[in-house]
Structures are given as C-alpha cells and as structure tokens.
Design a protein around this motif. Structure first.
Motif, PDB file in Angstrom:
ATOM      1  N   LEU A 246     140.526  68.688  44.251  1.00 16.72           N
ATOM      2  CA  LEU A 246     139.576  69.529  43.522  1.00 16.72           C
ATOM      3  C   LEU A 246     138.990  68.827  42.309  1.00 16.72           C
ATOM      4  O   LEU A 246     137.946  69.229  41.803  1.00 16.72           O
ATOM      5  CB  LEU A 246     140.245  70.846  43.108  1.00 16.72           C
ATOM      6  CG  LEU A 246     140.581  71.791  44.264  1.00 16.72           C
ATOM      7  CD1 LEU A 246     141.436  72.947  43.773  1.00 16.72           C
ATOM      8  CD2 LEU A 246     139.307  72.287  44.931  1.00 16.72           C
TER       9      LEU A 246
ATOM     10  N   TYR B 170     145.773  68.848  48.399  1.00 14.94           N
ATOM     11  CA  TYR B 170     144.414  69.398  48.384  1.00 14.94           C
ATOM     12  C   TYR B 170     144.020  69.880  46.988  1.00 14.94           C
ATOM     13  O   TYR B 170     142.849  69.788  46.611  1.00 14.94           O
ATOM     14  CB  TYR B 170     144.277  70.491  49.447  1.00 14.94           C
ATOM     15  CG  TYR B 170     144.292  69.897  50.825  1.00 14.94           C
ATOM     16  CD1 TYR B 170     143.131  69.389  51.399  1.00 14.94           C
ATOM     17  CD2 TYR B 170     145.470  69.778  51.543  1.00 14.94           C
ATOM     18  CE1 TYR B 170     143.143  68.795  52.639  1.00 14.94           C
ATOM     19  CE2 TYR B 170     145.499  69.186  52.799  1.00 14.94           C
ATOM     20  CZ  TYR B 170     144.337  68.689  53.335  1.00 14.94           C
ATOM     21  OH  TYR B 170     144.339  68.094  54.564  1.00 14.94           O
ATOM     22  N   LYS B 171     144.983  70.363  46.219  1.00 15.67           N
ATOM     23  CA  LYS B 171     144.668  70.751  44.828  1.00 15.67           C
ATOM     24  C   LYS B 171     144.180  69.544  44.035  1.00 15.67           C
ATOM     25  O   LYS B 171     143.253  69.650  43.241  1.00 15.67           O
ATOM     26  CB  LYS B 171     145.896  71.366  44.148  1.00 15.67           C
ATOM     27  CG  LYS B 171     146.156  72.795  44.575  1.00 15.67           C
ATOM     28  CD  LYS B 171     147.173  73.455  43.685  1.00 15.67           C
ATOM     29  CE  LYS B 171     148.526  73.345  44.296  1.00 15.67           C
ATOM     30  NZ  LYS B 171     149.556  74.172  43.676  1.00 15.67           N
ATOM     31  N   LYS B 172     144.776  68.377  44.275  1.00 23.11           N
ATOM     32  CA  LYS B 172     144.351  67.157  43.571  1.00 23.11           C
ATOM     33  C   LYS B 172     142.921  66.764  43.936  1.00 23.11           C
ATOM     34  O   LYS B 172     142.197  66.193  43.130  1.00 23.11           O
ATOM     35  CB  LYS B 172     145.306  66.006  43.876  1.00 23.11           C
ATOM     36  CG  LYS B 172     146.671  66.182  43.255  1.00 23.11           C
ATOM     37  CD  LYS B 172     147.611  65.066  43.661  1.00 23.11           C
ATOM     38  CE  LYS B 172     149.013  65.335  43.153  1.00 23.11           C
ATOM     39  NZ  LYS B 172     149.996  64.400  43.705  1.00 23.11           N
TER      40      LYS B 172
ATOM     41  N   LEU C 230     135.435  73.211  45.765  1.00 22.36           N
ATOM     42  CA  LEU C 230     136.456  74.051  46.387  1.00 22.36           C
ATOM     43  C   LEU C 230     136.134  74.296  47.854  1.00 22.36           C
ATOM     44  O   LEU C 230     137.026  74.229  48.714  1.00 22.36           O
ATOM     45  CB  LEU C 230     136.581  75.382  45.626  1.00 22.36           C
ATOM     46  CG  LEU C 230     137.597  76.386  46.166  1.00 22.36           C
ATOM     47  CD1 LEU C 230     139.006  75.794  46.171  1.00 22.36           C
ATOM     48  CD2 LEU C 230     137.546  77.675  45.347  1.00 22.36           C
TER      49      LEU C 230
ATOM     50  N   PRO D  40     142.927  79.341  44.923  1.00 21.66           N
ATOM     51  CA  PRO D  40     143.006  77.896  45.197  1.00 21.66           C
ATOM     52  C   PRO D  40     144.334  77.282  44.749  1.00 21.66           C
ATOM     53  O   PRO D  40     144.732  76.231  45.265  1.00 21.66           O
ATOM     54  CB  PRO D  40     141.832  77.303  44.422  1.00 21.66           C
ATOM     55  CG  PRO D  40     141.441  78.338  43.435  1.00 21.66           C
ATOM     56  CD  PRO D  40     141.845  79.667  43.993  1.00 21.66           C
ATOM     57  N   ASP D  41     145.028  77.945  43.846  1.00 20.51           N
ATOM     58  CA  ASP D  41     146.333  77.434  43.402  1.00 20.51           C
ATOM     59  C   ASP D  41     147.368  77.475  44.528  1.00 20.51           C
ATOM     60  O   ASP D  41     148.415  76.840  44.425  1.00 20.51           O
ATOM     61  CB  ASP D  41     146.835  78.229  42.198  1.00 20.51           C
ATOM     62  CG  ASP D  41     146.973  79.707  42.502  1.00 20.51           C
ATOM     63  OD1 ASP D  41     145.963  80.339  42.872  1.00 20.51           O
ATOM     64  OD2 ASP D  41     148.103  80.232  42.361  1.00 20.51           O
ATOM     65  N   LYS D  42     147.079  78.180  45.616  1.00 18.75           N
ATOM     66  CA  LYS D  42     148.004  78.263  46.756  1.00 18.75           C
ATOM     67  C   LYS D  42     147.771  77.135  47.769  1.00 18.75           C
ATOM     68  O   LYS D  42     148.500  77.013  48.751  1.00 18.75           O
ATOM     69  CB  LYS D  42     147.860  79.608  47.474  1.00 18.75           C
ATOM     70  CG  LYS D  42     148.143  80.803  46.592  1.00 18.75           C
ATOM     71  CD  LYS D  42     149.595  80.866  46.201  1.00 18.75           C
ATOM     72  CE  LYS D  42     149.868  82.142  45.420  1.00 18.75           C
ATOM     73  NZ  LYS D  42     151.228  82.248  44.981  1.00 18.75           N
ATOM     74  N   LEU D  43     146.757  76.312  47.533  1.00 16.95           N
ATOM     75  CA  LEU D  43     146.540  75.146  48.406  1.00 16.95           C
ATOM     76  C   LEU D  43     147.710  74.174  48.240  1.00 16.95           C
ATOM     77  O   LEU D  43     148.325  74.112  47.165  1.00 16.95           O
ATOM     78  CB  LEU D  43     145.240  74.429  48.033  1.00 16.95           C
ATOM     79  CG  LEU D  43     143.934  75.092  48.457  1.00 16.95           C
ATOM     80  CD1 LEU D  43     142.761  74.496  47.679  1.00 16.95           C
ATOM     81  CD2 LEU D  43     143.721  74.944  49.952  1.00 16.95           C
TER      82      LEU D  43
ATOM     83  N   ASP E 261     149.608  70.779  47.340  1.00 12.83           N
ATOM     84  CA  ASP E 261     149.363  69.902  46.192  1.00 12.83           C
ATOM     85  C   ASP E 261     148.324  68.822  46.484  1.00 12.83           C
ATOM     86  O   ASP E 261     147.463  68.533  45.650  1.00 12.83           O
ATOM     87  CB  ASP E 261     150.666  69.253  45.722  1.00 12.83           C
ATOM     88  CG  ASP E 261     151.591  70.256  45.046  1.00 12.83           C
ATOM     89  OD1 ASP E 261     151.113  71.331  44.621  1.00 12.83           O
ATOM     90  OD2 ASP E 261     152.801  69.959  44.953  1.00 12.83           O
TER      91      ASP E 261
END
Length: 179
Positions: free
Chosen positions: A142, A138-140, A147, A131-134, A136
C-alpha cells in the motif's frame, strides 16, 4: 515476463522466449488445475477424459504435468522458441476443447460462476473497508500502490481452495465450520 502475461491467451503470440515460457506455463497450469478441480467437484471423472489425451499425457495430474513439462524441455532445448511437441500440443488442445464442452460451458459451472463472483465481490468490499485485515505482505504494498490494485492483486493470487478458506475466515461464524 510482461510479454507472456500480455499474450497469455491461446491466440496471443509472445515475441520473447520468456513470454513464450510464461504463456505455455499458464496453459499447462490451468489445464491441469481445472481438470483436478472438475474431478474433485464430481463434474467429470478422469475416465471421461478423451482416450487420446490419456494415452499421450497420462491419467493422473502428475503424469500430465510431467509429460507437458518434459515435452517443453525436449522440444525447446537449444532452440529459439519455447513450445511442446506437436503430439503433446494436439493432446493439450483436445483436453482444452473437452474442458470447454464438458466443464466450462455446462449450466452447473455457469451457476457456480455467479456464486464465485459474489464471493470475490464480498471479499473485495471487505478489504476495501478493512485494509488492515490484508496479509502483511499486501499491506506493505500500500506504500507503493493504490488500495484497489493491492486488493485485486491479493484476490487474483488466490487458488480456488484458498479463496474459499479466506471467505470462510471472514464471513462464516467459527462455530459453523465443521471440518
């Protein structure tokens, strides 16, 4: 907006002006993008489009979109509904029927459907594991959503071209890409 999303299918009946606008916008967008994609993939030619469709909506994507949006404005201005003129509606329905008969249901399209499904499944699995490859943005999300929901939102937001690009960036070795 939720009303439009929920009722976006042709059989849906949005109860709000916003819902009607979302539903009609979706119809205008997918018809034109699908025609462009089918022409680009050499599945059809613009000259294959029904004569009535070309006469009413135009031959180019730009002409078709302009005609459809202008018709929405002219037909709906100061009214308690959002729709296109009857003439444009008939042409849009004819275009949709043409696309089903000549693109969506063709064996070549059905074969590609399976390959596209495999591509999306691979990307979904990749982002589930990393998920760290999403991006930024989309990471926010989370912090607020699961997920699964975030990955689905990200993938569903992709255009065809962008989905292929992301897939290539993830899975195709860089020296294999010859652009």
């Amino acid at each position: 907006v939720r009303d439009g999303i929920f009722n976006h299918k042709l059989s849906g009946k949005p109860s709000t002006l916003e819902g009607q606008a979302v539903s009609l916008s979706d119809r205008i967008a997918y018809l034109n993008h699908d025609v462009d994609d089918a022409v680009r993939a050499n599945v059809i030619s613009v000259n294959d489009l029904p004569k009535n469709v070309i006469e009413v909506l135009g031959k180019t994507s730009r002409e078709r979109i302009n005609k459809m949006i202008s018709s929405v404005y002219e037909t709906s201005y100061n009214q308690n509904y959002v729709k296109v003129s009857p003439e444009v509606d008939v042409a849009m329905t004819e275009l949709r029927d043409f696309m089903f008969d000549n693109v969506y249901m063709m064996p070549t399209a059905k074969r590609e459907e399976e390959r596209a499904g495999n591509m999306f499944s691979a990307m979904y699995n990749y982002f589930t594991i990393t998920p760290d490859k999403l991006p930024d943005y989309y990471k926010k999300l989370l912090n607020k959503y699961s997920l699964d929901v975030v990955i689905c939102d990200y993938i569903s937001s992709m255009t065809d071209r962008y989905a292929v690009y992301v897939f290539e960036q993830i899975f195709v070795p860089k020296n294999f890409l010859m652009r």
